[in-house]
Design a protein around this motif. Structure first.
Motif, PDB file in Angstrom:
ATOM      1  N   ALA A 156       0.823  -1.213   0.000  1.00  0.00           N
ATOM      2  CA  ALA A 156       0.000   0.000   0.000  1.00  0.00           C
ATOM      3  C   ALA A 156       0.855   1.259   0.000  1.00  0.00           C
ATOM      4  O   ALA A 156       0.324   2.366  -0.027  1.00  0.00           O
ATOM      5  CB  ALA A 156      -0.912  -0.020   1.225  1.00  0.00           C
ATOM      6  N   GLY A 157       2.173   1.090   0.060  1.00  0.00           N
ATOM      7  CA  GLY A 157       3.052   2.259   0.058  1.00  0.00           C
ATOM      8  C   GLY A 157       3.349   2.795   1.443  1.00  0.00           C
ATOM      9  O   GLY A 157       4.006   3.811   1.604  1.00  0.00           O
ATOM     10  N   GLU A 158       2.854   2.104   2.453  1.00  0.00           N
ATOM     11  CA  GLU A 158       3.119   2.503   3.837  1.00  0.00           C
ATOM     12  C   GLU A 158       4.377   1.816   4.317  1.00  0.00           C
ATOM     13  O   GLU A 158       4.767   0.799   3.767  1.00  0.00           O
ATOM     14  CB  GLU A 158       1.998   1.990   4.734  1.00  0.00           C
ATOM     15  N   PHE A 159       4.942   2.336   5.393  1.00  0.00           N
ATOM     16  CA  PHE A 159       6.071   1.656   6.007  1.00  0.00           C
ATOM     17  C   PHE A 159       5.555   0.986   7.267  1.00  0.00           C
ATOM     18  O   PHE A 159       5.109   1.661   8.200  1.00  0.00           O
ATOM     19  CB  PHE A 159       7.177   2.670   6.339  1.00  0.00           C
ATOM     20  N   PHE A 160       5.581  -0.341   7.289  1.00  0.00           N
ATOM     21  CA  PHE A 160       5.069  -1.071   8.439  1.00  0.00           C
ATOM     22  C   PHE A 160       6.174  -1.165   9.485  1.00  0.00           C
ATOM     23  O   PHE A 160       7.209  -1.775   9.249  1.00  0.00           O
ATOM     24  CB  PHE A 160       4.632  -2.474   7.994  1.00  0.00           C
ATOM     25  N   VAL A 161       5.933  -0.560  10.650  1.00  0.00           N
ATOM     26  CA  VAL A 161       6.989  -0.461  11.653  1.00  0.00           C
ATOM     27  C   VAL A 161       6.979  -1.687  12.555  1.00  0.00           C
ATOM     28  O   VAL A 161       5.952  -2.049  13.106  1.00  0.00           O
ATOM     29  CB  VAL A 161       6.771   0.795  12.522  1.00  0.00           C
ATOM     30  N   GLU A 162       8.150  -2.308  12.690  1.00  0.00           N
ATOM     31  CA  GLU A 162       8.241  -3.435  13.617  1.00  0.00           C
ATOM     32  C   GLU A 162       8.905  -3.056  14.925  1.00  0.00           C
ATOM     33  O   GLU A 162       8.579  -3.608  15.971  1.00  0.00           O
ATOM     34  CB  GLU A 162       9.009  -4.578  12.948  1.00  0.00           C
ATOM     35  N   ASP A 163       9.832  -2.109  14.855  1.00  0.00           N
ATOM     36  CA  ASP A 163      10.530  -1.724  16.076  1.00  0.00           C
ATOM     37  C   ASP A 163      11.009  -0.285  15.965  1.00  0.00           C
ATOM     38  O   ASP A 163      11.243   0.225  14.871  1.00  0.00           O
ATOM     39  CB  ASP A 163      11.723  -2.657  16.310  1.00  0.00           C
ATOM     40  N   VAL A 164      11.136   0.346  17.144  1.00  0.00           N
ATOM     41  CA  VAL A 164      11.542   1.751  17.177  1.00  0.00           C
ATOM     42  C   VAL A 164      12.802   1.897  18.003  1.00  0.00           C
ATOM     43  O   VAL A 164      12.936   1.251  19.042  1.00  0.00           O
ATOM     44  CB  VAL A 164      10.468   2.614  17.874  1.00  0.00           C
TER      45      VAL A 164
END
Lengths: 441, 124
Positions: A156-164
């Protein structure tokens, strides 16, 4: 047998301490405005924080590549570093005035602008990408924080965040552990002299306590251990009804000046006995944008000649006996409260330390000077005491960092409302309150 | 400002480097080889078509290779935004932030008669 008269041998001496003034980074005398916009300060902030976060990335996630936003590929797991932008539906926008559906916007503005639909976007100089996933909660973060994110781009063009990864607490200089005696620094804020809620007797009691005119020998002994006093903002409150935009009549001019005169008289009494710093706050006659410049010494004709009197910037940083203090008059935390949420004010304070930035919402929602080559709000060395003035109630926390840093976080309550001043012990970083009440019950 | 028929020749008098128009990445041989660490992108964004500012045609299209180098420096994303700062200040900031900007740029800005501001200064 002890005599009852005042014995000259028994006159208590105030303890001495070494003081260093560290506010050069917050002064803007040398800055020149050349028509620059805020992109420069955001660039400086991003560059400095990114260099730092890049140095942490190999230890955090050793096997992942680091790339820029424009270099993201779908499905490729990587680390990106950039500035967060929080898109907020309820954030007041200057264009609201021109929107056609004026009747829909409520007349009463909410105090907190959060909404469940708020979303975060990560931006660097190459581009921006919308952030998805539940690892990054929009309720905690605000615009202007620089973080490193591990994740991948979705279809979808999003960045799926797994960790910060946040920058974490900065390194701290070891504090001297050999202080034999108790020495206190007194912190107070929100005197609001000139407002209807301020009680001059309360402040006079405080001044008498500090200067040792109050109480028995034990009390005076306690007062002699105070080596420094800091007044963190909002010392005066001008009668707002005089600010009509018209020229002031001469009788109004003298009423306008009354609160400052009264403050000067009190500061004079304090400065005669102990070193005192005064910081500007939101209601003080100083500039609006952070970093607020020191209150002009001409405002304090009685106190300014003393070398113990110091007019300081907001934020303020100083050393007493090699204990590093850093603090603000509260605007940075109050702004965080409007755009994010936490269980207690100290959570906001802790977050600013973990993000290594005093005022991440500047210049987005907090007035700020458009620096070109540096961001003075970046916290490079961890303070030992981090205080925030003009809060609703007193609170404190001892924060322990991952590398052995120890910070005392303090919320200083408004003196005009609570009558509470905070004393910090330099020997062990413990703090307690001194409260003054003039109620006769 | 409309051009009448007799002004049309003057309108087209200037010749552009790229007759074909559009953006191309060809490098003329007279251009100096920029050092590797400058990481310039060689984009043609620094060769604007006749700029129309304040209602009049900006025909000052004659700029030399030194100005071209400085424009490449302006366009380089790594050194941050170029608007609002003089080129020398931006160079010094890049130096202070440890980005190793090419010393050639500093020499040009300090010793030779070149534009101290970037192309868009005062126009945006």
């Amino acid at each position: 047998m002890e005599s009852m008269e005042i014995d000259s041998d028994k006159v208590q001496q105030r303890k001495q301490s070494n003081y260093s003034y560290l506010d050069e980074r917050f002064e803007i005398q040398k800055e020149m405005y050349r028509g620059q916009q805020y992109s420069q300060i955001y660039f400086a902030r991003l560059h400095l924080m990114r260099t730092l976060l890049y140095s942490f990335a190999p230890t955090w996630k050793p096997h992942l590549p680091v790339c820029k936003v424009l270099g993201l590929e779908e499905g490729k797991e990587c680390i990106i570093v950039g500035t967060l932008f929080k898109h907020m539906k309820l954030k007041p926008c200057v264009l609201d005035e021109y929107s056609k559906e004026r009747s829909v916007t409520p007349l009463v503005k909410p105090h907190n602008f959060m909404h469940p639909d708020d979303n975060l976007i990560l931006e660097d100089e190459s581009g921006r990408v919308k952030l998805g996933g539940s690892a990054l909660s929009p309720a905690i973060y605000v615009t202007g924080v620089v973080v490193a994110l591990h994740g991948k781009e979705t279809s979808a063009g999003e960045f799926f965040v797994e960790d910060v990864l946040e920058a974490g607490l900065p390194p701290q200089i070891e504090r001297p552990l050999d202080l034999q005696e108790d020495k206190y620094v007194l912190l107070l804020s929100g005197l609001c002299i000139g407002s209807t809620s301020s009680n001059p007797l309360q402040f006079q009691l405080l001044v008498d306590h500090i200067t040792g005119h109050l109480g028995d020998d034990e009390e005076i002994g306690l007062a002699s251990q105070i080596v420094h006093v800091v007044i963190a903002g909002n010392s005066v409150e001008f009668p707002r009804k005089l600010f009509t935009g018209q020229n002031l009549a001469s009788k109004d001019q003298s009423t306008l000046y009354e609160p400052i005169k009264e403050l000067d008289i009190m500061l004079n009494q304090i400065a005669a006995g102990v070193s005192v710093d005064i910081m500007p706050g939101l209601n003080d006659p100083a500039n609006f944008a952070l970093p607020q410049q020191p209150l002009n010494r001409c405002l304090f004709p009685g106190s300014a000649p003393y070398n113990t009197f110091r007019s300081c910037t907001n934020p303020h940083s100083f050393d007493v006996d090699n204990i590093r203090f850093l603090g603000t008059s509260g605007q940075n935390i109050d702004d965080l409260e409007k755009y994010s949420e936490a269980e207690s004010k100290l959570d906001f304070v802790e977050r600013t330390l973990r993000w290594r930035h005093l005022a991440p919402t500047a210049p987005n929602t907090l007035g700020c000077y458009p620096f070109t080559d540096r961001d003075p709000f970046l916290i490079e060395t961890c303070p030992h005491v981090y205080f925030v003035g003009n809060q609703d109630k007193y609170d404190n926390r001892l924060l322990k960092g991952s590398e052995g840093q120890l910070v005392r976080l303090i919320c200083i309550p408004k003196f005009c409302e609570t009558g509470i001043a905070v004393a910090v012990n330099l020997r062990n970083l413990e703090c307690h309150t001194i409260s003054f009440s003039t109620q006769i019950s | 400002m409309a051009t009448t028929a007799k002004n049309l020749k003057g309108f087209y008098k200037q010749t552009k480097r790229n007759i074909t128009g559009g953006i191309s990445k060809s490098k003329p041989s007279s251009r100096k080889v920029t050092p590797k660490h400058a990481a310039t992108q060689g984009s043609d964004a620094t060769q604007p078509a006749a700029l129309i500012s304040h209602g009049s045609l900006d025909l000052n299209d004659a700029y030399d290779k030194e100005e071209e180098m400085l424009r490449q420096f302006d366009m380089n994303m790594a050194y941050g935004p170029c608007l609002g700062m003089t080129r020398l200040d931006r160079w010094e900031r890049a130096l202070r932030l440890g980005m190793n900007p090419p010393s050639e740029i500093e020499r040009l800005l300090k010793t030779e008669k070149v534009q101290q501001d970037c192309l868009w200064q005062g126009r945006v």
